[in-house]
Design a protein around this motif. Structure first.
Motif, PDB file in Angstrom:
ATOM      1  N   PHE A 113       0.873  -1.290  -0.004  1.00 39.04           N
ATOM      2  CA  PHE A 113       0.050  -0.093   0.054  1.00 39.04           C
ATOM      3  C   PHE A 113       0.868   1.296  -0.009  1.00 39.04           C
ATOM      4  O   PHE A 113       0.351   2.216  -0.532  1.00 39.04           O
ATOM      5  N   ASP A 114       1.987   1.266   0.434  1.00 37.78           N
ATOM      6  CA  ASP A 114       3.128   2.352   0.704  1.00 37.78           C
ATOM      7  C   ASP A 114       3.083   2.779  -0.822  1.00 37.78           C
ATOM      8  O   ASP A 114       3.530   3.870  -1.143  1.00 37.78           O
ATOM      9  N   VAL A 115       3.642   1.754  -1.457  1.00 39.51           N
ATOM     10  CA  VAL A 115       4.009   2.106  -2.840  1.00 39.51           C
ATOM     11  C   VAL A 115       2.799   2.124  -4.107  1.00 39.51           C
ATOM     12  O   VAL A 115       2.737   3.035  -4.712  1.00 39.51           O
ATOM     13  N   ASN A 116       1.977   1.115  -3.935  1.00 40.19           N
ATOM     14  CA  ASN A 116       0.953   1.103  -4.942  1.00 40.19           C
ATOM     15  C   ASN A 116      -0.144   2.352  -4.765  1.00 40.19           C
ATOM     16  O   ASN A 116      -0.823   2.549  -5.814  1.00 40.19           O
ATOM     17  N   VAL A 117      -0.367   2.623  -3.580  1.00 41.04           N
ATOM     18  CA  VAL A 117      -1.370   3.404  -3.457  1.00 41.04           C
ATOM     19  C   VAL A 117      -0.910   4.917  -2.615  1.00 41.04           C
ATOM     20  O   VAL A 117      -1.348   5.841  -3.236  1.00 41.04           O
ATOM     21  N   ARG A 118      -0.392   5.040  -1.844  1.00 39.35           N
ATOM     22  CA  ARG A 118       0.243   6.278  -1.039  1.00 39.35           C
ATOM     23  C   ARG A 118       1.249   6.941  -1.969  1.00 39.35           C
ATOM     24  O   ARG A 118       0.994   8.043  -2.068  1.00 39.35           O
ATOM     25  N   GLY A 119       2.200   6.021  -2.642  1.00 39.72           N
ATOM     26  CA  GLY A 119       3.116   6.607  -3.751  1.00 39.72           C
ATOM     27  C   GLY A 119       2.318   7.451  -4.713  1.00 39.72           C
ATOM     28  O   GLY A 119       2.578   8.392  -5.145  1.00 39.72           O
ATOM     29  N   VAL A 120       1.205   6.468  -5.350  1.00 37.22           N
ATOM     30  CA  VAL A 120       0.324   7.149  -6.194  1.00 37.22           C
ATOM     31  C   VAL A 120      -0.219   8.654  -6.076  1.00 37.22           C
ATOM     32  O   VAL A 120      -0.334   9.359  -6.540  1.00 37.22           O
ATOM     33  N   TYR A 121      -0.777   8.476  -4.841  1.00 35.53           N
ATOM     34  CA  TYR A 121      -1.527   9.618  -4.197  1.00 35.53           C
ATOM     35  C   TYR A 121      -0.663  10.849  -4.001  1.00 35.53           C
ATOM     36  O   TYR A 121      -0.788  12.052  -4.487  1.00 35.53           O
ATOM     37  N   LEU A 122       0.387  10.692  -3.623  1.00 37.13           N
ATOM     38  CA  LEU A 122       1.474  11.706  -3.146  1.00 37.13           C
ATOM     39  C   LEU A 122       2.016  12.239  -4.349  1.00 37.13           C
ATOM     40  O   LEU A 122       2.133  13.410  -4.536  1.00 37.13           O
ATOM     41  N   ALA A 123       2.496  11.654  -5.064  1.00 37.13           N
ATOM     42  CA  ALA A 123       3.219  11.935  -6.663  1.00 37.13           C
ATOM     43  C   ALA A 123       2.052  12.730  -7.449  1.00 37.13           C
ATOM     44  O   ALA A 123       2.427  13.880  -8.103  1.00 37.13           O
ATOM     45  N   ALA A 124       0.757  12.246  -7.400  1.00 31.06           N
ATOM     46  CA  ALA A 124      -0.329  12.857  -8.301  1.00 31.06           C
ATOM     47  C   ALA A 124      -0.432  14.470  -7.511  1.00 31.06           C
ATOM     48  O   ALA A 124      -0.647  15.386  -8.214  1.00 31.06           O
ATOM     49  N   ARG A 125      -0.555  14.291  -6.526  1.00 27.96           N
ATOM     50  CA  ARG A 125      -0.657  15.682  -5.506  1.00 27.96           C
ATOM     51  C   ARG A 125       0.401  16.657  -5.732  1.00 27.96           C
ATOM     52  O   ARG A 125       0.320  17.880  -6.066  1.00 27.96           O
ATOM     53  N   GLU A 126       1.567  16.290  -5.492  1.00 28.63           N
ATOM     54  CA  GLU A 126       2.941  17.008  -5.978  1.00 28.63           C
ATOM     55  C   GLU A 126       2.849  17.326  -7.323  1.00 28.63           C
ATOM     56  O   GLU A 126       3.338  18.649  -7.606  1.00 28.63           O
ATOM     57  N   ALA A 127       2.650  16.606  -8.087  1.00 29.22           N
ATOM     58  CA  ALA A 127       2.514  17.067  -9.652  1.00 29.22           C
ATOM     59  C   ALA A 127       1.346  18.074  -9.729  1.00 29.22           C
ATOM     60  O   ALA A 127       1.725  19.046 -10.660  1.00 29.22           O
ATOM     61  N   ALA A 128       0.378  17.668  -9.258  1.00 35.05           N
ATOM     62  CA  ALA A 128      -1.054  18.637  -9.381  1.00 35.05           C
ATOM     63  C   ALA A 128      -0.660  20.010  -9.021  1.00 35.05           C
ATOM     64  O   ALA A 128      -0.927  21.174  -9.831  1.00 35.05           O
ATOM     65  N   LYS A 129       0.056  20.008  -8.055  1.00 37.07           N
ATOM     66  CA  LYS A 129       0.549  21.455  -7.259  1.00 37.07           C
ATOM     67  C   LYS A 129       1.410  22.265  -8.276  1.00 37.07           C
ATOM     68  O   LYS A 129       1.121  23.424  -8.549  1.00 37.07           O
ATOM     69  N   ARG A 130       2.315  21.397  -8.933  1.00 36.83           N
ATOM     70  CA  ARG A 130       3.048  22.136  -9.906  1.00 36.83           C
ATOM     71  C   ARG A 130       2.544  22.660 -11.126  1.00 36.83           C
ATOM     72  O   ARG A 130       2.872  23.795 -11.560  1.00 36.83           O
ATOM     73  N   MET A 131       1.615  21.630 -11.535  1.00 35.41           N
ATOM     74  CA  MET A 131       0.947  22.087 -12.746  1.00 35.41           C
ATOM     75  C   MET A 131       0.075  23.240 -12.833  1.00 35.41           C
ATOM     76  O   MET A 131      -0.066  23.859 -13.617  1.00 35.41           O
ATOM     77  N   ILE A 132      -0.511  23.396 -11.584  1.00 34.19           N
ATOM     78  CA  ILE A 132      -1.528  24.430 -11.348  1.00 34.19           C
ATOM     79  C   ILE A 132      -0.457  25.945 -11.268  1.00 34.19           C
ATOM     80  O   ILE A 132      -0.675  26.800 -11.886  1.00 34.19           O
ATOM     81  N   ASP A 133       0.560  25.629 -10.433  1.00 34.21           N
ATOM     82  CA  ASP A 133       1.412  26.925 -10.186  1.00 34.21           C
ATOM     83  C   ASP A 133       2.120  27.365 -11.497  1.00 34.21           C
ATOM     84  O   ASP A 133       2.278  28.655 -11.605  1.00 34.21           O
ATOM     85  N   SER A 134       2.445  26.570 -12.447  1.00 30.47           N
ATOM     86  CA  SER A 134       3.127  26.631 -13.544  1.00 30.47           C
ATOM     87  C   SER A 134       2.239  27.142 -14.748  1.00 30.47           C
ATOM     88  O   SER A 134       2.702  27.929 -15.739  1.00 30.47           O
ATOM     89  N   GLY A 135       1.079  27.079 -14.604  1.00 31.92           N
ATOM     90  CA  GLY A 135      -0.106  27.518 -15.643  1.00 31.92           C
ATOM     91  C   GLY A 135      -0.369  26.255 -16.680  1.00 31.92           C
ATOM     92  O   GLY A 135      -0.809  26.486 -17.491  1.00 31.92           O
TER      93      GLY A 135
END
Length: 255
Positions: A113-135
């Motif tokens: 669950f750490d890799v398959n779920v938590r890792g997916v969630y956190l990577a998506a969240r970090e990516a989304a923040k940067r996608m929003i901030d960069s335009g």
């Protein structure tokens, strides 16, 4: 003229040191994307980066264990510093988690669950923040593709923890798609059937594995290029009108 539909886009791929991750990196680089290959095994990453660069692409190797929550954001920052604003995340890192429920060690369950779920969630969240901030998101170019599995849609014997983790990936995909719809971030998933990889190759070499293949409607495993068109669809222009989708590519294995 060579068609490069992802020209000048920056893609970040987790679990990119072998198997599907390597295939995805080569595919997106061939479509014109600048690719960041992220995984724990950096020796393998270096070889793949060299291959992509020799073919005329842009790529960087980034050491990352997606179970380390504090490492994900800085890893994406490094990719952006070297390649430009992130517009594509492929959440591919995963572990098997096989074992009967009565005997599976708790630490193995937690790792799944750490890799398959938590890792997916956190990577998506970090990516989304940067996608929003960069335009990038506002421009309609933000794509997150989570690699789920037909195991998330069908219960497979001896794989209760793995199936539950992949079902969670599908749920996360749909939840994040709904949450970020107004942010113009497309969040979709691919649910592959069986392709021979390092995770399952030992099993398919056994009598039980061969019997499983014989039980598939087409009596075969899928080729390693089976997901190419689905990934190009979900990372490309057409995904402006797709979010929360789960594309099953399994050669009829779940029928």
């Amino acid at each position: 003229m060579i068609d490069r539909p992802l020209q000048n886009r920056t893609a970040f791929i987790t679990g990119a040191s072998s198997g599907l991750g390597v295939r995805f990196a080569h595919l997106l680089a061939g479509a014109g994307a600048k690719v960041a290959l992220a995984a724990r095994r950096t020796d393998r990453l270096d070889a793949e980066v060299a291959y992509i660069r020799a073919a005329g692409g842009e790529a960087v190797a980034i050491a990352l264990d997606v179970s380390d929550a504090e490492a994900i954001g800085p890893a994406i920052d490094r990719a952006e510093a070297e390649l430009g604003p992130l517009s594509i995340l492929v959440n591919n890192a995963g572990v098997g988690g096989d074992g009967a429920a009565l005997s599976l060690p708790v630490d193995r369950y937690d790792q799944t669950f750490d890799v398959n779920v938590r890792g997916v969630y956190l990577a998506a969240r970090e990516a989304a923040k940067r996608m929003i901030d960069s335009g990038v998101a506002e421009a309609g170019d933000a794509r997150i593709v989570n690699i789920a599995s037909i195991a998330g849609l069908n219960q497979l014997p001896g794989l209760t923890a793995y199936c539950a983790s992949k079902a969670a990936v599908i749920s996360l995909t749909q939840g994040l798609a709904r949450e970020w719809a107004k942010r113009h971030i497309a969040v979709n998933a691919i649910a592959p059937g069986y392709i021979e990889t390092e995770i399952n190759s030992d099993w398919f070499a056994t009598d039980g594995g061969r019997a499983q293949i014989a039980g598939f409607p087409r009596r075969r495993l899928m080729d390693n290029d089976a997901l190419d068109q689905a990934l190009l669809l979900l990372t490309g222009r057409a995904a402006r009108f797709m979010t929360g989708s789960v594309i099953v590519v399994d050669d009829g294995q779940s029928l």
